[in-house]
Structure formats: structure tokens, C-alpha cells
Design a protein around this motif. Structure first.
Motif, short mmCIF file in Angstrom:
data_model
loop_
_atom_site.label_atom_id
_atom_site.label_comp_id
_atom_site.label_asym_id
_atom_site.label_seq_id
_atom_site.Cartn_x
_atom_site.Cartn_y
_atom_site.Cartn_z
N ALA A 1 0.82 -1.21 0.00
CA ALA A 1 0.00 0.00 0.00
C ALA A 1 0.85 1.26 0.00
O ALA A 1 0.42 2.31 -0.51
CB ALA A 1 -0.93 0.00 1.21
N ALA A 2 2.06 1.18 0.56
CA ALA A 2 2.96 2.33 0.61
C ALA A 2 3.81 2.46 -0.65
O ALA A 2 4.69 3.33 -0.72
CB ALA A 2 3.88 2.22 1.83
N GLY A 3 3.57 1.61 -1.65
CA GLY A 3 4.33 1.69 -2.89
C GLY A 3 5.69 1.04 -2.85
O GLY A 3 6.55 1.34 -3.69
N LEU A 4 5.90 0.13 -1.90
CA LEU A 4 7.22 -0.47 -1.71
C LEU A 4 7.31 -1.90 -2.25
O LEU A 4 8.35 -2.55 -2.09
CB LEU A 4 7.60 -0.46 -0.23
N ALA A 5 6.25 -2.38 -2.86
CA ALA A 5 6.23 -3.77 -3.32
C ALA A 5 7.33 -4.01 -4.35
O ALA A 5 7.50 -3.25 -5.30
CB ALA A 5 4.87 -4.09 -3.94
N GLY A 6 8.08 -5.07 -4.12
CA GLY A 6 9.12 -5.46 -5.06
C GLY A 6 10.39 -4.67 -4.99
O GLY A 6 11.34 -4.94 -5.75
N ALA A 7 10.48 -3.69 -4.08
CA ALA A 7 11.70 -2.89 -3.98
C ALA A 7 12.85 -3.77 -3.51
O ALA A 7 12.71 -4.52 -2.53
CB ALA A 7 11.50 -1.73 -3.01
N PRO A 8 14.02 -3.70 -4.15
CA PRO A 8 15.12 -4.60 -3.78
C PRO A 8 15.73 -4.30 -2.43
O PRO A 8 16.43 -5.15 -1.87
CB PRO A 8 16.15 -4.37 -4.90
N ASP A 9 15.46 -3.09 -1.88
CA ASP A 9 16.01 -2.74 -0.58
C ASP A 9 14.99 -2.88 0.55
O ASP A 9 15.23 -2.42 1.67
CB ASP A 9 16.55 -1.30 -0.61
N VAL A 10 13.86 -3.53 0.27
CA VAL A 10 12.81 -3.74 1.27
C VAL A 10 12.57 -5.23 1.44
O VAL A 10 12.41 -5.96 0.45
CB VAL A 10 11.49 -3.04 0.87
N VAL A 11 12.56 -5.68 2.68
CA VAL A 11 12.31 -7.08 3.02
C VAL A 11 11.02 -7.13 3.84
O VAL A 11 10.84 -6.35 4.77
CB VAL A 11 13.48 -7.67 3.84
N VAL A 12 10.13 -8.04 3.48
CA VAL A 12 8.88 -8.22 4.20
C VAL A 12 8.93 -9.55 4.94
O VAL A 12 9.30 -10.59 4.35
CB VAL A 12 7.68 -8.18 3.24
N THR A 13 8.58 -9.54 6.21
CA THR A 13 8.33 -10.79 6.92
C THR A 13 6.84 -10.86 7.23
O THR A 13 6.15 -9.85 7.29
CB THR A 13 9.14 -10.90 8.23
N ALA A 14 6.34 -12.07 7.40
CA ALA A 14 4.91 -12.24 7.64
C ALA A 14 4.68 -13.52 8.42
O ALA A 14 5.55 -14.39 8.49
CB ALA A 14 4.14 -12.28 6.33
N THR A 15 3.50 -13.61 8.99
CA THR A 15 3.08 -14.85 9.64
C THR A 15 1.88 -15.41 8.90
O THR A 15 1.10 -14.67 8.30
CB THR A 15 2.73 -14.61 11.12
N LEU A 16 1.75 -16.72 8.95
CA LEU A 16 0.60 -17.40 8.34
C LEU A 16 -0.46 -17.70 9.37
O LEU A 16 -1.48 -18.31 9.05
CB LEU A 16 1.07 -18.71 7.68
N SER A 17 -0.25 -17.26 10.61
CA SER A 17 -1.11 -17.66 11.73
C SER A 17 -2.16 -16.63 12.09
O SER A 17 -2.91 -16.84 13.05
CB SER A 17 -0.24 -17.94 12.96
N LYS A 18 -2.24 -15.55 11.33
CA LYS A 18 -3.22 -14.51 11.66
C LYS A 18 -4.29 -14.47 10.57
O LYS A 18 -5.22 -15.26 10.59
CB LYS A 18 -2.51 -13.19 11.91
N ALA A 19 -4.18 -13.58 9.62
CA ALA A 19 -5.23 -13.46 8.61
C ALA A 19 -5.40 -14.75 7.81
O ALA A 19 -6.51 -15.04 7.34
CB ALA A 19 -4.93 -12.30 7.67
#
Length: 379
Positions: free
Chosen positions: A215-233
Motif C-alpha cells: 500500500a505504501a508503494g514499496l512492493a518489489g523494492a530490492p532494498d525492502v524485506v517483508v516478513t509475515a506470519t501465516l497464523s493470523k489473517a
């Protein structure tokens, strides 16, 4: 010396009891009669027949366990399929599935920093981030909550060549959003990478629940790492790192929490993949849960209760002292509503609270029941 060397535990337990900080497990039945406003099942998918079927089908195909670490026998075609679809959903180039969101943070932060690096962490980041910072052996600077100026100063003043800024996308207690676009700008000016924990953002924030980074326009940026959990949504269990292929390749080589851990169980992978496909087929679920969270907060506000403004699925009702928060949660349960009760060390002293978590499948009747419970808390 004589006696049991662990007798000090009794003293600590008594101290916690006096402070209202003792915790106990409360096993719930399979047919829990209470309205659930405490879990992280934001989209109401944990019991969805399609998600349950995904778990069952995975067990039938792959067995009960993954049988080993991901680098030995614990990687299956199912894991690879889940990684591809998760990465596609958030706009990342690649993904890597861990056995929990906690381990995803431990693995990514430690492997991307280490001695000779700097980690800058928000003061209200989740415990998994705090522990990852401590285990990283990097120098750690903790900045005030959502303070972009303090982050920039910490980066500008560093002597280390490498730096990583780490932040929750949605903070788990108050439910507020991190200023991701501003943080990304600071990181780029100062030559730092940004890691965003989407534990409470995936499935909830942005169009179709693609997360706050997207949503912030950072998808796919090479200098941004996303972590997530599969246990919530996604209503299952496990974690993931979603980033560039270079980052994922590095984690496979260097992330101890990945290399030395047994792979995610097939049932969890199958359930998470099924839930992700439900979300992608029904993207309105993300907006629905945000709407319900705002309605819950509105009920509390109308009753005169101090409540946070939810930007995701979470709203908190401030109570104050731990014992009072416990009594308020117990009163809600007596009236048929289960709510979260957050006390130190989850929150600072003096700000214990009830945490209300919305679900996309809450009905108007559920909200009416929640109102009655909150009215009883107000007294």
C-alpha cells in the motif's frame, strides 16, 4: 549449599501474583461458546471449510510432518507453491517459508545484520523483533515509536557501513500503522535497508490485503524485506520472508532459524495456501475486517471508554492496572465475549488494556453482544 536450586522460582511467582502478572493457560473447547474478539483470525478463515480441506488434503498427500529441515527432506512442492503465491500476492520477487513468524524475524534480521552492522528498531516492535535484534550481535538503536526523525539521526550518526531499519507494519497492541513511505525515504537517503513485519498487515491492509508495504508503494523494492506470519489473517501457522531473490538465497545459506529448524508441517502449508487463495478470490475480506474494527472501536468510544483508533484489525481499550484489566476481561467472558488482556511485559506499566480483534465474519448480532460486554466494563 542445600535445597533445590530452582526454589527462587517460587519467589518470582509470588511477586508476579502480587503485581497481578501471573498467567495461566485456559484451554478452550472445540465448541467454544464465547464470541471471539481475542484471536488473530482476522478473516475468519481458521475454520473455513476450504481452508480445513487444504490442510486435510496436504496431510493425505505429504503426511503429518515435513520429516526434516528444509535443506534435507523438509521442502516439498507444496512449500514451493506457497512461497510463489505469497510472493506474488505482496509483489515480491521470491519467498521463503519458515515454521513460524517468530523464526522468520529471527532468521531474517540476524542473517541480514551481524557484527559490524547497525539495527534501528521501533520502541514498540514485537518481541520477536526485539529478540532478533539481541541475537543479531549487531549494534542496536531503539528509537521512539513512529519517530522518523530519530531513525534518520541514528542512521546518519552511525559508523557501520551496513544498516537495517526494522519495523512492524501494524503495531500489535494499539493497531496503528508505521510510516513506511517516510521510513523508506530515510533509508534510501542514508543507505540502509528496510525490513517490514507484516504479521498484522497481510490480509488486512491495502487493496485485497496485500499488506502495508504494498500500500505504501514499496512492493518489489530490492532494498525492502517483508516478513509475515501465516497464523493470523491466513488462519494457519508458519512464517515467511518475502523479498528479492538475492535476499532469499542469502537466507537459505545463512539464516540459522531456517537451516536448523524442521520445515513447516504440510497441514499448515496446505491450509495457508488455501486461505491465501480464498483471500485472492474474495479481496473484499480485507476491507470488511477493517470496517468491523472501526465499528468495535466506535462502540467503545460511544460508551466513554478510552480506545485506540484502529488502522488494521486491532483496537485497544485502556484499563490501567493489570488486576483491573484481568477483571474486565473476566467480566466480558461472563457476558459471552472473549477479549485479549494485555499486561506487562506485553505493555508498559500503568497501561494494561483489553485488546479487541475484529474478524471479517462478525455479524451485527456479534457487535451488539460486544457492546453489552463493553458497557459492563465501563460500569
Amino acid at each position: 549449599m542445600t535445597g533445590n536450586p530452582l526454589d527462587w522460582l517460587k519467589t518470582r511467582a509470588a511477586e508476579r501474583a502480587a503485581a497481578g502478572l501471573r498467567r495461566r493457560l485456559r484451554p478452550r473447547s472445540a465448541r467454544d461458546p464465547l464470541l471471539d474478539l481475542a484471536s488473530n483470525d482476522y478473516l475468519g478463515l481458521a475454520r473455513d471449510p476450504r481452508v480445513v480441506a487444504g490442510a486435510v488434503d496436504a496431510v493425505r498427500a505429504w503426511g503429518a510432518g515435513s520429516t526434516g529441515s528444509r535443506l534435507v527432506t523438509g521442502s516439498t512442492e507444496l512449500h514451493a507453491e506457497l512461497e510463489r503465491e505469497l510472493a506474488e500476492h505482496v509483489g515480491a520477487a521470491a519467498g521463503l517459508v519458515f515454521s513460524s513468524g517468530y523464526l522468520a524475524n529471527l532468521g531474517a534480521i540476524a542473517a541480514l545484520t551481524g557484527p559490524g552492522a547497525l539495527v534501528v528498531s521501533d520502541a514498540l516492535n514485537h518481541a520477536s523483533i526485539v529478540d532478533a535484534c539481541r541475537l543479531s550481535r549487531a549494534r542496536v538503536v531503539v528509537t521512539p515509536h513512529r519517530d522518523v526523525t530519530a531513525v534518520e539521526k541514528a542512521l546518519a550518526d552511525r559508523t557501520e557501513e551496513r544498516a537495517l531499519v526494522v519495523v512492524d507494519a501494524v503495531f500489535s497492541v494499539d493497531g496503528d500503522l508505521a510510516p513506511l513511505a517516510e521510513l523508506a525515504g530515510v533509508c534510501r537517503r542514508q543507505g540502509a535497508a528496510l525490513l517490514v513485519d507484516e504479521a498484522h498487515g497481510l490480509g488486512v491492509i491495502g487493496t485485497g490485503g496485500r499488506g502495508a508495504a504494498h500500500a505504501a508503494g514499496l512492493a518489489g523494492a530490492p532494498d525492502v524485506v517483508v516478513t509475515a506470519t501465516l497464523s493470523k489473517a491466513l488462519g494457519s501457522q508458519g512464517g515467511a520472508v518475502l523479498a528479492s531473490q538475492d535476499v532469499v538465497d542469502h537466507l537459505v545459506d545463512a539464516a540459522r532459524a531456517f537451516i536448523f529448524d524442521t520445515g513447516l508441517a504440510p497441514a499448515c502449508a496446505g491450509a495457508a495456501l488455501a486461505a491465501l487463495r480464498v483471500l485472492r478470490a474474495e479481496p473484499h475480506l480485507a476491507e470488511r475486517v477493517r470496517d468491523r474494527a472501526r465499528e468495535l472501536a466506535g462502540l467503545a468510544h460511544a460508551l466513554g471508554l478510552p480506545v485506540t483508533r484502529p488502522e488494521g484489525a486491532v483496537a485497544s481499550v485502556l484499563i490501567g492496572e493489570p488486576a483491573a484489566a484481568v477483571r474486565a476481561a473476566e467480566r466480558c467472558a461472563e457476558l459471552g465475549v472473549r477479549v485479549g488482556c494485555f499486561r506487562p511485559p506485553s505493555v508498559p506499566d500503568g497501561v494494561s488494556r483489553l485488546r479487541l480483534t475484529a474478524r471479517a465474519d462478525l455479524t451485527d448480532e456479534d457487535l451488539a453482544l460486544a457492546r453489552r460486554a463493553l458497557a459492563a466494563v465501563r460500569g
